[in-house]
Design a protein around this motif. Structure first.
Motif, PDB file in Angstrom:
ATOM      1  N   SER A  87      -5.145   2.770  -1.445  1.00  0.00           N
ATOM      2  CA  SER A  87      -6.181   2.408  -0.480  1.00  0.00           C
ATOM      3  C   SER A  87      -7.103   1.370  -1.100  1.00  0.00           C
ATOM      4  CB  SER A  87      -6.991   3.645  -0.069  1.00  0.00           C
ATOM      5  OG  SER A  87      -8.083   3.269   0.738  1.00  0.00           O
ATOM      6  N   THR A 130       0.787  -1.230   0.000  1.00  0.00           N
ATOM      7  CA  THR A 130       0.000   0.000   0.000  1.00  0.00           C
ATOM      8  C   THR A 130       0.825   1.288   0.000  1.00  0.00           C
ATOM      9  OG1 THR A 130      -0.170  -0.121   2.423  1.00  0.00           O
ATOM     10  CG2 THR A 130      -1.978  -1.073   1.136  1.00  0.00           C
ATOM     11  N   LYS A 168       0.474   6.205  -2.444  1.00  0.00           N
ATOM     12  CA  LYS A 168      -0.224   5.318  -1.523  1.00  0.00           C
ATOM     13  C   LYS A 168      -1.469   4.747  -2.189  1.00  0.00           C
ATOM     14  CE  LYS A 168       1.374   7.417   2.783  1.00  0.00           C
ATOM     15  NZ  LYS A 168       0.981   8.020   4.090  1.00  0.00           N
TER      16      LYS A 168
END
Length: 310
Positions: free
Chosen positions: A31, A24, A29
């Motif tokens: 999600s 992740t 990043k």
């Protein structure tokens, strides 16, 4: 609860947490609650191949180092800086320059190069004590590294974890997993090699044969890793060294530990390297050298005080 049980439980938890974090986190990043097509592409085509390469390569290099140490009766023996990995890298790069599109050929030549370096070491083994043999290995490593610099001076010559694809990961997975399973079946041989050769001969066992097979399997594993993700030194020292402290000197326990701990350790180091200064990266081999140097010094200091690791 036994120390060994606690150790394995902690390793599995660390592996799971690190796997999730590696999946992740990175330059961007991800999600799981709201995945876009771009994020799915990052997960499945960039991060997952690299993560699986970390897991297999870490396990393979750890057990390879353990077998080198058992066979040479030396706690600092590691194919990563004894010329085996750089020999594999040299042969791979030479083949790639001649036949750039034949990926399987590069893997074969990398294994051939690792075996070539291994055979050179074998020639010196009977005439030198273990520590002088290490010096010969380091000299071979320097020679092969110099040749690589001459042949392929580019900064990013060869493979690395950053170049992992599903093709390289699958190839590494097939060779690595088969080899790792082999180390589980042969771990008892590493225990036999703690006994001197004469006693083994009296029991009808050939120490030379066992040593040769263990070293050959370790060389193939290290060479396969090099062909797919580049030269990664010190894992084969750090992980078995910690394993002897946590689960003991019995190779029937040390090899399974090295498989799990090696997988986690390389995944952890590679994840730190690609997230700590994201979007830039610190290569895993650089971080391994920073960590491995002090560990190597600590092992040598304990050896000097008369403490054995085998």
């Amino acid at each position: 609860m036994k120390k060994t049980t606690i150790t394995y439980f902690a390793l599995i938890v660390l592996l799971a947490v690190t796997f999730y974090f590696a999946l992740t986190h990175g330059a961007s990043k991800v999600s799981f609650t709201n995945l876009t097509n771009t994020q799915l592409n990052i997960l499945f085509n960039i991060r997952l191949p690299r993560i699986f390469s970390d897991l297999v390569a870490g396990a393979a290099l750890s057990v390879s180092g353990a077998f080198f140490q058992a066979s040479l009766r030396n706690p600092i023996a590691d194919p990563g800086f004894m010329g085996v990995s750089t020999g594999a890298s040299l042969f791979e790069i030479v083949f790639a320059l001649i036949f750039p599109s034949m990926f399987l050929g590069k893997i074969f030549f990398a294994i051939l190069g690792g075996c070539f370096a291994f055979l050179l070491l074998v020639q010196f083994q009977s005439r030198m004590n273990p520590y002088k043999l290490i010096i010969v290995g380091v000299a071979l490593d320097a020679i092969f590294s110099g040749l690589i610099s001459v042949i392929a001076p580019e900064k990013n010559a060869g493979m690395s974890l950053a170049t992992s694809t599903w093709t390289t990961t699958i190839c590494l997975g097939i060779i690595g997993i088969i080899g790792i399973i082999g180390t589980l079946f042969l771990s008892s041989w590493a225990n036999y090699l703690k006994v001197n050769d004469e006693e083994l001969s009296s029991l009808g066992l050939s120490a030379q044969k066992m040593r040769l097979i263990l070293l050959l399997l370790a060389t193939i594993l290290a060479s396969a890793v090099t062909a797919n993700v580049g030269v990664l030194a010190f894992i084969g020292i750090i992980v078995p060294h910690q394993g002897r402290f946590l689960v003991g000197h019995d190779y029937d326990k040390l090899i399974p530990f090295s498989i799990i701990a090696g997988s986690w350790f390389l995944l952890f180091v590679d994840t730190v390297g690609r997230t700590i200064i994201a979007p830039d990266e610190i290569a895993a081999n650089i971080l391994l050298a920073i960590i491995g140097g002090p560990v190597l010094i600590a092992i040598l200091a304990k050896e000097n005080r008369g403490k054995s690791y085998d």
